[in-house]
Design a protein around this motif. Sequence first.
Motif, PDB file in Angstrom:
ATOM      1  N   GLY A  51       0.781  -1.231   0.000  1.00  0.00           N
ATOM      2  CA  GLY A  51       0.000   0.000   0.000  1.00  0.00           C
ATOM      3  C   GLY A  51       0.810   1.278   0.000  1.00  0.00           C
ATOM      4  N   LEU A  52       2.119   1.190  -0.265  1.00  0.00           N
ATOM      5  CA  LEU A  52       2.941   2.395  -0.276  1.00  0.00           C
ATOM      6  C   LEU A  52       2.753   3.173  -1.575  1.00  0.00           C
ATOM      7  CD1 LEU A  52       6.268   1.022   1.253  1.00  0.00           C
ATOM      8  CD2 LEU A  52       4.339   2.097   2.405  1.00  0.00           C
ATOM      9  N   SER A  53       2.871   4.488  -1.496  1.00  0.00           N
ATOM     10  CA  SER A  53       2.730   5.345  -2.670  1.00  0.00           C
ATOM     11  C   SER A  53       4.005   5.274  -3.517  1.00  0.00           C
ATOM     12  CB  SER A  53       2.488   6.792  -2.247  1.00  0.00           C
ATOM     13  OG  SER A  53       3.644   7.311  -1.613  1.00  0.00           O
ATOM     14  N   VAL A  54       3.914   5.732  -4.754  1.00  0.00           N
ATOM     15  CA  VAL A  54       5.060   5.712  -5.663  1.00  0.00           C
ATOM     16  C   VAL A  54       6.235   6.507  -5.075  1.00  0.00           C
ATOM     17  CG1 VAL A  54       5.892   6.448  -7.942  1.00  0.00           C
ATOM     18  CG2 VAL A  54       3.703   5.248  -7.729  1.00  0.00           C
ATOM     19  N   PRO A  55       6.035   7.729  -4.564  1.00  0.00           N
ATOM     20  CA  PRO A  55       7.176   8.445  -3.981  1.00  0.00           C
ATOM     21  C   PRO A  55       7.794   7.708  -2.787  1.00  0.00           C
ATOM     22  CG  PRO A  55       5.387   9.973  -4.387  1.00  0.00           C
ATOM     23  CD  PRO A  55       4.848   8.597  -4.621  1.00  0.00           C
ATOM     24  N   THR A  56       6.987   7.066  -1.972  1.00  0.00           N
ATOM     25  CA  THR A  56       7.501   6.328  -0.819  1.00  0.00           C
ATOM     26  C   THR A  56       8.271   5.096  -1.269  1.00  0.00           C
ATOM     27  OG1 THR A  56       5.688   7.134   0.540  1.00  0.00           O
ATOM     28  CG2 THR A  56       6.861   5.197   1.349  1.00  0.00           C
ATOM     29  N   ILE A  57       7.774   4.413  -2.288  1.00  0.00           N
ATOM     30  CA  ILE A  57       8.489   3.254  -2.845  1.00  0.00           C
ATOM     31  C   ILE A  57       9.851   3.700  -3.372  1.00  0.00           C
ATOM     32  CG2 ILE A  57       8.516   1.561  -4.730  1.00  0.00           C
ATOM     33  CD1 ILE A  57       5.424   1.408  -4.376  1.00  0.00           C
ATOM     34  N   ASN A  58       9.877   4.796  -4.118  1.00  0.00           N
ATOM     35  CA  ASN A  58      11.145   5.268  -4.679  1.00  0.00           C
ATOM     36  C   ASN A  58      12.129   5.691  -3.584  1.00  0.00           C
ATOM     37  OD1 ASN A  58      10.737   4.738  -7.399  1.00  0.00           O
ATOM     38  ND2 ASN A  58       9.567   6.618  -7.670  1.00  0.00           N
ATOM     39  N   LYS A  59      11.629   6.306  -2.531  1.00  0.00           N
ATOM     40  CA  LYS A  59      12.504   6.669  -1.404  1.00  0.00           C
ATOM     41  C   LYS A  59      13.082   5.406  -0.779  1.00  0.00           C
ATOM     42  CE  LYS A  59      10.363   8.150   2.086  1.00  0.00           C
ATOM     43  NZ  LYS A  59       9.496   8.985   2.870  1.00  0.00           N
ATOM     44  N   SER A  60      12.269   4.377  -0.644  1.00  0.00           N
ATOM     45  CA  SER A  60      12.734   3.111  -0.082  1.00  0.00           C
ATOM     46  C   SER A  60      13.778   2.466  -0.986  1.00  0.00           C
ATOM     47  CB  SER A  60      11.559   2.150   0.126  1.00  0.00           C
ATOM     48  OG  SER A  60      10.656   2.686   1.068  1.00  0.00           O
ATOM     49  N   LEU A  61      13.602   2.579  -2.283  1.00  0.00           N
ATOM     50  CA  LEU A  61      14.561   1.998  -3.222  1.00  0.00           C
ATOM     51  C   LEU A  61      15.887   2.760  -3.209  1.00  0.00           C
ATOM     52  CD1 LEU A  61      12.162   1.131  -6.189  1.00  0.00           C
ATOM     53  CD2 LEU A  61      13.042  -0.378  -4.388  1.00  0.00           C
ATOM     54  N   VAL A  62      15.832   4.077  -3.006  1.00  0.00           N
ATOM     55  CA  VAL A  62      17.063   4.865  -2.867  1.00  0.00           C
ATOM     56  C   VAL A  62      17.840   4.369  -1.648  1.00  0.00           C
ATOM     57  CG1 VAL A  62      17.944   7.155  -2.237  1.00  0.00           C
ATOM     58  CG2 VAL A  62      16.268   6.932  -4.064  1.00  0.00           C
ATOM     59  N   ALA A  63      17.128   4.183  -0.538  1.00  0.00           N
ATOM     60  CA  ALA A  63      17.772   3.694   0.684  1.00  0.00           C
ATOM     61  C   ALA A  63      18.350   2.294   0.464  1.00  0.00           C
ATOM     62  CB  ALA A  63      16.773   3.693   1.840  1.00  0.00           C
ATOM     63  N   LEU A  64      17.603   1.448  -0.227  1.00  0.00           N
ATOM     64  CA  LEU A  64      18.080   0.091  -0.503  1.00  0.00           C
ATOM     65  C   LEU A  64      19.355   0.121  -1.339  1.00  0.00           C
ATOM     66  CD1 LEU A  64      17.764  -2.985  -0.454  1.00  0.00           C
ATOM     67  CD2 LEU A  64      16.266  -2.761  -2.461  1.00  0.00           C
ATOM     68  N   ARG A  65      19.390   0.975  -2.363  1.00  0.00           N
ATOM     69  CA  ARG A  65      20.607   1.081  -3.173  1.00  0.00           C
ATOM     70  C   ARG A  65      21.799   1.497  -2.314  1.00  0.00           C
ATOM     71  NH1 ARG A  65      16.859   2.943  -7.155  1.00  0.00           N
ATOM     72  NH2 ARG A  65      17.156   5.129  -6.635  1.00  0.00           N
ATOM     73  N   GLY A  66      21.561   2.412  -1.376  1.00  0.00           N
ATOM     74  CA  GLY A  66      22.636   2.839  -0.478  1.00  0.00           C
ATOM     75  C   GLY A  66      23.137   1.704   0.394  1.00  0.00           C
TER      76      GLY A  66
END
Length: 177
Positions: A64-79
């Motif tokens: 249920g996460l929004s697109v901006p929240t998903i992308n923020k999570s993916l940025v953190a994951l890449r880090g």
Amino acid sequence: MDKPNPATTYLSKWPTKSDTRRTMRSALLAVAKALGGDDAETYPWHELRYGTALSIPAKLADAGLSVPTINKSLVALRGVLEAAWRDGQIPDEEYRKIKVGSVRGRSLPAGHALSEADVRALSEAVSRAKPREAALLAVLFSCGLRRIEVCRLVREDYDPREGRIRAFGKGNKARFV
């Protein structure tokens, strides 16, 4: 000696009480939970492989996460993945296989316009509030500040001669309102 969890290494680049660190920890927690973990700083990120990484955006969307929240999570994951790779916890070949891109999509901004009834109710609440709370609400509404910006205000930020307040927003950028 055991190597630190890559999430701990990644998060350590921000001060302990910074908003960014708190935000990224929360983003990593969402990813860890989507993968069946309980905590971002104990999840075995070094064991993540291509197939699992590929499924993460869909799992976050299913949560249920929004697109901006998903992308923020993916940025953190890449880090975190980069931290694991740099620390020798993920082999070069595996790290190169894992490509976590951003997702595309549309989302509406949070919030909504206040109706006349909402404005009346707020005005009545302010009129009944103690002076300190009334001042806080007046600053929030008249200046359009975010909650965190109001929380960061100190007396020195107010300039009575100019009738303005210096607010510190995202990235610690100052603006006058």
